[in-house]
Enzyme design. Structure first.
Site, PDB file in Angstrom:
ATOM      1  N   ARG A  99     -15.817   8.083   6.657  1.00 12.73           N
ATOM      2  CA  ARG A  99     -15.081   9.316   6.366  1.00 12.73           C
ATOM      3  C   ARG A  99     -15.392  10.358   7.443  1.00 12.73           C
ATOM      4  NH1 ARG A  99     -17.370  11.632   2.869  1.00 12.73           N
ATOM      5  NH2 ARG A  99     -18.870  10.124   2.095  1.00 12.73           N
ATOM      6  N   TYR A 248      -9.879   4.076   7.466  1.00 14.81           N
ATOM      7  CA  TYR A 248     -11.131   3.754   6.790  1.00 14.81           C
ATOM      8  C   TYR A 248     -11.273   4.357   5.391  1.00 14.81           C
ATOM      9  CZ  TYR A 248     -15.565   1.616   6.488  1.00 14.81           C
ATOM     10  OH  TYR A 248     -16.571   0.780   6.096  1.00 14.81           O
ATOM     11  N   LYS A 257     -11.058   9.050  -2.938  1.00 16.79           N
ATOM     12  CA  LYS A 257     -11.653  10.384  -2.846  1.00 16.79           C
ATOM     13  C   LYS A 257     -10.594  11.494  -2.844  1.00 16.79           C
ATOM     14  CE  LYS A 257     -15.322   8.217  -2.733  1.00 16.79           C
ATOM     15  NZ  LYS A 257     -16.727   8.276  -2.925  1.00 16.79           N
ATOM     16  N   HIS A 277     -18.039  12.494  -8.883  1.00 16.58           N
ATOM     17  CA  HIS A 277     -18.481  11.366  -8.045  1.00 16.58           C
ATOM     18  C   HIS A 277     -19.604  10.635  -8.789  1.00 16.58           C
ATOM     19  CE1 HIS A 277     -20.018  10.023  -3.792  1.00 16.58           C
ATOM     20  NE2 HIS A 277     -19.216   9.139  -4.309  1.00 16.58           N
ATOM     21  N   SER A 299     -22.939   9.616  -1.394  1.00 17.27           N
ATOM     22  CA  SER A 299     -22.497   8.337  -0.836  1.00 17.27           C
ATOM     23  C   SER A 299     -23.681   7.555  -0.283  1.00 17.27           C
ATOM     24  CB  SER A 299     -21.492   8.582   0.285  1.00 17.27           C
ATOM     25  OG  SER A 299     -20.397   9.290  -0.241  1.00 17.27           O
ATOM     26  N   CYS A 301     -26.171   6.232  -1.820  1.00 14.57           N
ATOM     27  CA  CYS A 301     -27.466   6.565  -2.419  1.00 14.57           C
ATOM     28  C   CYS A 301     -27.719   5.816  -3.712  1.00 14.57           C
ATOM     29  CB  CYS A 301     -27.558   8.062  -2.648  1.00 14.57           C
ATOM     30  SG  CYS A 301     -27.680   8.976  -1.100  1.00 14.57           S
ATOM     31  N   ASP A 324     -18.205   4.558  -8.966  1.00 10.26           N
ATOM     32  CA  ASP A 324     -18.057   5.619  -7.961  1.00 10.26           C
ATOM     33  C   ASP A 324     -17.464   6.916  -8.500  1.00 10.26           C
ATOM     34  OD1 ASP A 324     -18.496   6.196  -5.126  1.00 10.26           O
ATOM     35  OD2 ASP A 324     -16.326   6.353  -4.955  1.00 10.26           O
ATOM     36  N   ARG A 418     -18.395  -2.517   4.289  1.00  9.81           N
ATOM     37  CA  ARG A 418     -18.065  -2.463   2.863  1.00  9.81           C
ATOM     38  C   ARG A 418     -17.439  -3.750   2.354  1.00  9.81           C
ATOM     39  NH1 ARG A 418     -19.040   2.684   0.060  1.00  9.81           N
ATOM     40  NH2 ARG A 418     -19.850   3.973   1.731  1.00  9.81           N
TER      41      ARG A 418
HETATM   42  N1  LIG Z   1     -34.984   1.728  -2.130  1.00  4.49           N
HETATM   43  C1  LIG Z   1     -33.896   1.671  -2.876  1.00  4.49           C
HETATM   44  N2  LIG Z   1     -32.702   1.510  -2.275  1.00  4.49           N
HETATM   45  C2  LIG Z   1     -31.611   1.470  -3.047  1.00  4.49           C
HETATM   46  C3  LIG Z   1     -31.690   1.567  -4.471  1.00  4.49           C
HETATM   47  N3  LIG Z   1     -30.440   1.500  -4.956  1.00  4.49           N
HETATM   48  C4  LIG Z   1     -29.623   1.367  -3.889  1.00  4.49           C
HETATM   49  N4  LIG Z   1     -30.318   1.326  -2.734  1.00  4.49           N
HETATM   50  C5  LIG Z   1     -29.756   1.145  -1.368  1.00  4.49           C
HETATM   51  O1  LIG Z   1     -28.897   2.216  -1.081  1.00  4.49           O
HETATM   52  C6  LIG Z   1     -27.756   1.781  -0.341  1.00  4.49           C
HETATM   53  C7  LIG Z   1     -26.501   2.280  -0.990  1.00  4.49           C
HETATM   54  O2  LIG Z   1     -26.445   1.860  -2.315  1.00  4.49           O
HETATM   55  P1  LIG Z   1     -25.077   1.866  -3.139  1.00  4.49           P
HETATM   56  O3  LIG Z   1     -25.412   1.487  -4.540  1.00  4.49           O
HETATM   57  O4  LIG Z   1     -24.077   1.049  -2.449  1.00  4.49           O
HETATM   58  O5  LIG Z   1     -24.657   3.408  -3.000  1.00  4.49           O
HETATM   59  P2  LIG Z   1     -23.359   4.188  -3.563  1.00  4.49           P
HETATM   60  O6  LIG Z   1     -23.858   5.489  -4.097  1.00  4.49           O
HETATM   61  O7  LIG Z   1     -22.609   3.331  -4.495  1.00  4.49           O
HETATM   62  O8  LIG Z   1     -22.532   4.441  -2.228  1.00  4.49           O
HETATM   63  P3  LIG Z   1     -20.963   4.850  -1.986  1.00  4.49           P
HETATM   64  O9  LIG Z   1     -20.152   3.638  -2.277  1.00  4.49           O
HETATM   65  O10 LIG Z   1     -20.944   5.259  -0.558  1.00  4.49           O
HETATM   66  O11 LIG Z   1     -20.618   6.001  -2.863  1.00  4.49           O
HETATM   67  C8  LIG Z   1     -27.844   0.266  -0.273  1.00  4.49           C
HETATM   68  O12 LIG Z   1     -28.284  -0.110   1.000  1.00  4.49           O
HETATM   69  C9  LIG Z   1     -28.855  -0.092  -1.320  1.00  4.49           C
HETATM   70  O13 LIG Z   1     -29.551  -1.247  -0.994  1.00  4.49           O
HETATM   71  C10 LIG Z   1     -32.975   1.712  -5.075  1.00  4.49           C
HETATM   72  O14 LIG Z   1     -33.144   1.814  -6.295  1.00  4.49           O
HETATM   73  N5  LIG Z   1     -34.044   1.772  -4.223  1.00  4.49           N
HETATM   74  O1  LIG Z   2     -15.216   7.261   0.595  1.00  6.41           O
HETATM   75  C1  LIG Z   2     -15.669   6.276   1.215  1.00  6.41           C
HETATM   76  O2  LIG Z   2     -15.315   5.960   2.358  1.00  6.41           O
HETATM   77  C2  LIG Z   2     -16.662   5.400   0.542  1.00  6.41           C
HETATM   78  C3  LIG Z   2     -17.359   6.010  -0.584  1.00  6.41           C
HETATM   79  O3  LIG Z   2     -17.255   5.570  -1.702  1.00  6.41           O
HETATM   80  C4  LIG Z   2     -18.145   7.205  -0.316  1.00  6.41           C
HETATM   81  O4  LIG Z   2     -18.374   7.526   0.855  1.00  6.41           O
HETATM   82  O5  LIG Z   2     -18.595   7.841  -1.286  1.00  6.41           O
HETATM   83 MN   LIG Z   3     -18.768   6.837  -3.237  1.00  2.00          MN
END
Ligand SMILES: Nc1nc2c(ncn2[C@@H]2O[C@H](COP(=O)(O)OP(=O)(O)OP(=O)(O)O)[C@@H](O)[C@H]2O)c(=O)[nH]1
Ligand SMILES: O=C([O-])CC(=O)C(=O)O
Ligand SMILES: [Mn+2]
Length: 635
Positions: A99, A248, A257, A277, A299, A301, A324, A418
C-alpha cells in the site's frame, strides 16, 4: 458538467446515452442491456471516460475465472503450482509491492470532515485530504483514456453475507484481471448482486493500472503499472473510490481497505455502527462456553495468526469468523454484533508454516493465488519461515525470478508477499461466519509490535479508558506499507492507514456508544512482541496466545485475577496458565512497567494526539490521557 463527472439529474432516457456510445465499445461478455439502468449509466459513463477496447461483465462463475486464468497463464502473468490443485503464483513489478499511504487521500468538500483540525507541526499522519477541485485536476491528468487498448472488467460484489442487513454492495471497474481473480476470492462476486442493487445504492469503485496502450515504458513481470502516478482517492460523500497506477492489495482490491474501511467508516458514523481493522474469532473453553473476540492490530502484526490460532492449551477450540475487517453494530437489546465483510484471506506469507499457522496453510492448498512468493523446483510455493518444510537442497526461484537455495544471502519472498485464499477453505472457519445477523462480540483487543516496556496484556478500567488505550496504539513499522526501516509509529486503533474521516470525530463516535441500553464489551491491550535483553521475544506467541485469551475469558466471567496498575489492570502474578512453558517465560520481565519508559511514552502520545487531532480531540479522551499520566507519575 459538475465536479462529479457522472451526470446526475436531470437525466436523459438511459438507452439514449448508453446505446450510441456502446456502439464503439463492444460488450465482450455479459448482458449489458439487462442490467439495472443506474448500473448501465455507471458503466457507460466510465467506458466513455477511460476508453477501454471492450467491456467484460463478470458473473463470478468458475468458468469465467478459468477463462481469465488460462489467458494469464498464456501471457506469463500467472504460473501454475502443480504441487496443488488450482494454485497460482504471480510476481508484481518490484515497484508495486505494498500500500502507498502517501498517495491515499480522502476527498470531501470540507477539509475537516476528512481530517482533524491539527496544530502547527502536525505531520498529517492520520489521513490525507484533497479538495474535490484538486482531485479533479489530478484525475484529469490520469484517467481520460487510461484503459485504451485494454479490457474493462465489471465486478459486481457484496461485502458481507448476501442478504445480511449489515452487508453493502459495490461494483468495481478494473483493467486488471489479477484484481478480478483476487476480488473473486476476497468478496462475494456474483451477477446476483446486479439484481440485489437494482436501482438502489452501491459503492462505485474505479480501478486502473494506468497503462493505456500504446504503452511505451518497459513492463516488468507482465505487470503493467504506473508507480509514479499512483493515486488512491476516496469520495465518501458520493460513495466512490478511484484508484490509479497500482495493482497491489489494499491499493487495488477496492472492496477491502478502500470500501470496507475508509468508505464504510463514513457510512458507519452516519448510520451508528463501526467499521474496524479487526479480526473476529470464536473461542470455546474446555467447559464448552464460547466467546467472540474482535482484535485490532496494525498490518502485519498478527491478526490472521490470532484469528486462526491453534490452541496449545488442551480442550480449547478457536474458530475464525474474519481475519482483517469487522463491521459491528449494537442491536436494540444493546448487544454488539459483528460480521466479516470479506470472503477470503489476503494474508502475509512469510512466517506462515505448518507449525505457526496450520489453519492458514490448510486454507490455501487449492484455489488460491500467491503474490511475490518464491517457487520450488517441484512446483510448490516457498517463503521465509518454510525452511523446515521443504527439502533443504531444493532449487528455488525467488520472487524476483533468481535461482536461489536455502542458506544463500537475500530473501526468497518479498516480506509483504501474500496468499489470497477462500475463507470457506479454512478448516476452522466458524459455522456462523456467514450468519446474516453476525456473531456477538464479547471483548475487543488492541495490540501492536512493542519491543519495549509494554506488558503482555492490560485490561482497561472502563470503556473510555479502553478507547484511550486504542487511541494510543503504536507499533513497529512493517512491510505492509511504503515505510523503510524499523521505527515505532503511531497507529491509533490500528486504523492510521485506513481512516475515512476526521480522527477526532471517530474517537467521539466510539465514546458515544457507551449509553443505555448498550452493554459495552471489555477492552484489552496485548503485546506478543516484547523483547528481552538478549533481543529475543519474551513470549512464544502464536498457539501459546490462547493462554492470554484464557485469562481474558476468565476475566469476562468475573474471576478475581487482575491487579490495578498505573496503566490499567494487569494479571495477578501466576494467573496466566503457563503449564508446560514455565521455563520459557519470565513473568517479571514480561510484566514490569519501567517508569521512565511509561512517562516518556504517555508524554509523547499526548503530544502526538494534541498535535495531530488538535481541537477535535474529544475532551473525555484528553481527560483519560491526563488521568493515565497522573497515575504514571505516581508509580
Ligand atoms: N513473534 C510473533 N510473531 C507473530 C505472532 N503472530 C503473528 N506473528 C508474525 O507477524 C507477521 C504478520 O502476522 P499476520 O497474522 O499475517 O498479521 P496481520 O495483522 O493479519 O497482517 P495484515 O494482513 O497485513 O493486516 C507474520 O510474519 C507472523 O509470523 C506472534 O504471536 N508472535
Ligand atoms: O491492505 C493490504 O494491502 C493488506 C492488508 O491487509 C493490510 O495492509 O492491512
Ligand atoms: Mn490488514
Amino acid at each position: 458538467m459538475p465536479l462529479d463527472e457522472e451526470p446526475e439529474i436531470p437525466f436523459f432516457e438511459v438507452h439514449e446515452i448508453v446505446v450510441p456510445h456502446l456502439g464503439h465499445v463492444p460488450i465482450v461478455k455479459g448482458d449489458f442491456t439487462g442490467l439495472p439502468k443506474k448500473i448501465q449509466q455507471f458503466i457507460a459513463f466510465y467506458a466513455d471516460y477511460m476508453k477501454p477496447r471492450g467491456i467484460f461483465i463478470c458473473d463470478g462463475s468458475d468458468e469465467e475465472a478459468h477463462m481469465v486464468i488460462n489467458k494469464l497463464l498464456e501471457r506469463g502473468t500467472l504460473h501454475h503450482l502443480p504441487k496443488y490443485e488450482e494454485n497460482y503464483i504471480c510476481s508484481t513489478d518490484p515497484q508495486d509491492v505494498a500500500r502507498v499511504e502517501g498517495k491515499t487521500f480522502i476527498c470531501t468538500k470540507n477539509k475537516h470532515t476528512s481530517v482533524a483540525r491539527s496544530r502547527a507541526g502536525a505531520k498529517g499522519g492520520l489521513g490525507l485530504w484533497l479538495s474535490p477541485e484538486e482531485a479533479k485536476k489530478e484525475m484529469d491528468e490520469r484517467w481520460p483514456g487510461c484503459m485504451a487498448g485494454r479490457m474493462m472488467y465489471v465486478l459486481p460484489f457484496c461485502m458481507g453475507p448476501l442478504g445480511s442487513p449489515l452487508s453493502k454492495y459495490g461494483i468495481q471497474l478494473t483493467d486488471s484481471n489479477y484484481v478480478l481473480l483476487c476480488m473473486r476470492i476476497m468478496t462475494r462476486m456474483s451477477s446476483q448482486v446486479f439484481n440485489l442493487i437494482g436501482e438502489g445504492d452501491f459503492v462505485k469503485c474505479v480501478h486502473t493500472m494506468g497503462c493505456p496502450r500504446p504503452w511505451r515504458k518497459k513492463v516488468v513481470n507482465h505487470w503493467p503499472c504506473n508507480p509514479e502516478k499512483v493515486l488512491i482517492l476516496h469520495f465518501p460523500e458520493e460513495h466512490k473510490v478511484k484508484s490509479f497506477g497500482s495493482g497491489y492489495g489494499g491499493n487495488s482490491l477496492l472492496g477491502k481497505k478502500c470500501f470496507a474501511l475508509r468508505i464504510a467508516s463514513n457510512l458507519a458514523r452516519d448510520e451508528g455502527w463501526m467499521a474496524e481493522h479487526m479480526l473476529i474469532m470464536g473461542v470455546t473453553n474446555p467447559a464448552g462456553k464460547e466467546r467472540f473476540i474482535a482484535a485490532a492490530f496494525p498490518s502485519a502484526c498478527g491478526k490472521t495468526n490470532l484469528a486462526m490460532l491453534k490452541p496449545s492449551l488442551p480442550g480449547w477450540k478457536v474458530r475464525v469468523v474474519g481475519d482483517d475487517i469487522a463491521w459491528m453494530r449494537f442491536n436494540d437489546k444493546g448487544e454488539l454484533y459483528g460480521i466479516n465483510p470479506e470472503s477470503g484471506f489476503f494474508g502475509v506469507a512469510p512466517g506462515t508454516n505448518w507449525k505457526t499457522n496450520p489453519n492458514a496453510m490448510a486454507s490455501f492448498q487449492k484455489n488460491s493465488i500467491f503474490t511475490n512468493v518464491a517457487r520450488t523446483a517441484d512446483g510448490g510455493y516457498f517463503w521465509e519461515g518454510m525452511e523446515d518444510e521443504v527439502d533443504k537442497d531444493i532449487e528455488i526461484t525467488t520472487w524476483l525470478g533468481q535461482p536461489w537455495k536455502i542458506g544463500m544471502p537475500g530473501k526468497a519472498a518479498h516480506p509483504n508477499s501474500r496468499f489470497t485464499a477462500p475463507a470457506s477453505q479454512c478448516p476452522i472457519i466458524h459455522p456462523r461466519w456467514e450468519d446474516p445477523e453476525g456473531v456477538p462480540i464479547h471483548a475487543l483487543l488492541f495490540g501492536g509490535r512493542r519491543p519495549e516496556g509494554v506488558p503482555l496484556v492490560i485490561e482497561s478500567r472502563s470503556w473510555e479508558h479502553g478507547v484511550m488505550l486504542g487511541a494510543s496504539l503504536k507499533s513497529e513499522t512493517t512491510a505492509a506499507a511504503e515505510f523503510k526501516g524499523k521505527s515505532i509509529m503511531h497507529d491509533p486503533m490500528a486504523m492510521r492507514p485506513f481512516m475515512g474521516y476526521n480522527f477526532g470525530h471517530y474517537l467521539q463516535h466510539w465514546l458515544d456508544f457507551n449509553k443505555p441500553p448498550n452493554k459495552m464489551p471489555k477492552i484489552y491491550h496485548v503485546n506478543w512482541f516484547r523483547v528481552g535483553k538478549d533481543g529475543r521475544f519474551l513470549w512464544p506467541g502464536f498457539g501459546e496466545n490462547i493462554r492470554v485469551i484464557d485469562w481474558i475469558c476468565r476475566r469476562l466471567d468475573g474471576e478475581d485475577i487482575a491487579v490495578d496498575s498505573a496503566v490499567g489492570m494487569l494479571p495477578k502474578k501466576g494467573s496466566i496458565d503457563l503449564t508446560g512453558i514455565e521455563d520459557k517465560v519470565n513473568w517479571d520481565e514480561m510484566f514490569t512497567l519501567p517508569k521512565d519508559y511509561w512517562q516518556s511514552d504517555i508524554r509523547e502520545t499526548i503530544e502526538f494526539l494534541d498535535t495531530e487531532v488538535g481541537d477535535d480531540l474529544p475532551p473525555r479522551l484528553r481527560q483519560e490521557l491526563n488521568e493515565q499520566e497522573e497515575r504514571i507519575k505516581k508509580m
